[in-house]
Write a protein that holds these residues in place. Sequence first.
Motif, PDB file in Angstrom:
ATOM      1  N   GLU A 154       0.835  -1.206   0.000  1.00  0.00           N
ATOM      2  CA  GLU A 154       0.000   0.000   0.000  1.00  0.00           C
ATOM      3  C   GLU A 154       0.875   1.265   0.000  1.00  0.00           C
ATOM      4  O   GLU A 154       0.611   2.223  -0.726  1.00  0.00           O
ATOM      5  N   ARG A 158       1.116   4.258  -2.908  1.00  0.00           N
ATOM      6  CA  ARG A 158       0.923   5.691  -2.632  1.00  0.00           C
ATOM      7  C   ARG A 158       2.121   6.508  -3.097  1.00  0.00           C
ATOM      8  O   ARG A 158       1.978   7.588  -3.666  1.00  0.00           O
ATOM      9  N   THR A 206      -3.509   2.191   8.273  1.00  0.00           N
ATOM     10  CA  THR A 206      -4.309   3.000   7.343  1.00  0.00           C
ATOM     11  C   THR A 206      -4.726   2.242   6.077  1.00  0.00           C
ATOM     12  O   THR A 206      -5.379   2.829   5.213  1.00  0.00           O
ATOM     13  N   THR A 210      -9.448   6.056   3.962  1.00  0.00           N
ATOM     14  CA  THR A 210      -9.140   7.285   3.232  1.00  0.00           C
ATOM     15  C   THR A 210      -8.439   8.275   4.173  1.00  0.00           C
ATOM     16  O   THR A 210      -8.494   8.139   5.398  1.00  0.00           O
ATOM     17  N   ILE A 211      -7.803   9.258   3.578  1.00  0.00           N
ATOM     18  CA  ILE A 211      -7.123  10.293   4.365  1.00  0.00           C
ATOM     19  C   ILE A 211      -8.089  11.012   5.317  1.00  0.00           C
ATOM     20  O   ILE A 211      -7.783  11.165   6.495  1.00  0.00           O
ATOM     21  N   GLU A 213     -10.758   9.849   6.663  1.00  0.00           N
ATOM     22  CA  GLU A 213     -11.142   8.914   7.730  1.00  0.00           C
ATOM     23  C   GLU A 213     -10.067   8.841   8.812  1.00  0.00           C
ATOM     24  O   GLU A 213     -10.368   8.853  10.003  1.00  0.00           O
TER      25      GLU A 213
END
Length: 226
Positions: A154, A158, A206, A210-211, A213
């Motif tokens: 992940e 990103r 994470t 989402t950011i 959240e």
Amino acid sequence: NRRPIIAIDGPAGAGKSTVTRLVAQQLGLMYLDTGAMYRAVTWRVLQAGIDFTDEPAIAELVSQCQISLISSGSQPQSLRVWIDGKEVTQAIRSLDVTANVSAIAALPVVRHELVKQQQRWASKGGVVAEGRDIGTHVFPDAELKIFLTASVQERARRRLQDLQGEDQGTVSLEQLEADIQLRDQRDSTRTLAPLRQAADAIEINTDGFTIPEVTDKIISLYHKKA
Ligand code: C5P
């Protein structure tokens, strides 16, 4: 009597920067990106052509350097970084700096000096600080400590998105995964202030969130503690 401090630590690419900036903005606190300071010093050492084993020269450089981090409150995504009168906002995100920063950040003289600057900078509190050793070393009495994690896959995904946004899109996902793993390994096995979760930190994985959240989660933890 200082204002509160929130410490956000975790490995590379866990989403710390974006989340830290948003938390700071939404709570009206200052934002301290300690990784940007290690990156700026690394950029300066590379630019000066100093050998990484030349600790006296690095000690001299880091004790005299002037780092400024300027973020405008209304634009949390934009942090501008200066060292010794030169803007290095873009340059410190280059693959070259990224590949070398862990080695520079492992040097005791560098950590000693930058931690001192960080503590001075936040002596009145009112700060959300992100890094690797914030909860364990820089601000061990922070009111709230978060340890932000995500799977290597992940995090590499990103990073790839970030890099493509900055036109460095020639690097592969596999290469990024390998880079991230190597940097984690270096950061968590170094002798001085290694990357690790503070005993009183709350871990947030994470993956799949989402950011906004993750940001909301941290803000609600902060309100619960306050
Ligand atoms: O957070 P960022 O990826 O910009 O950090 C770059 C590097 O700086 C990390 O890989 C680590 O080697 C170093 N660092 C550190 N301690 C901190 C923040 C960053 O050693 N508090």
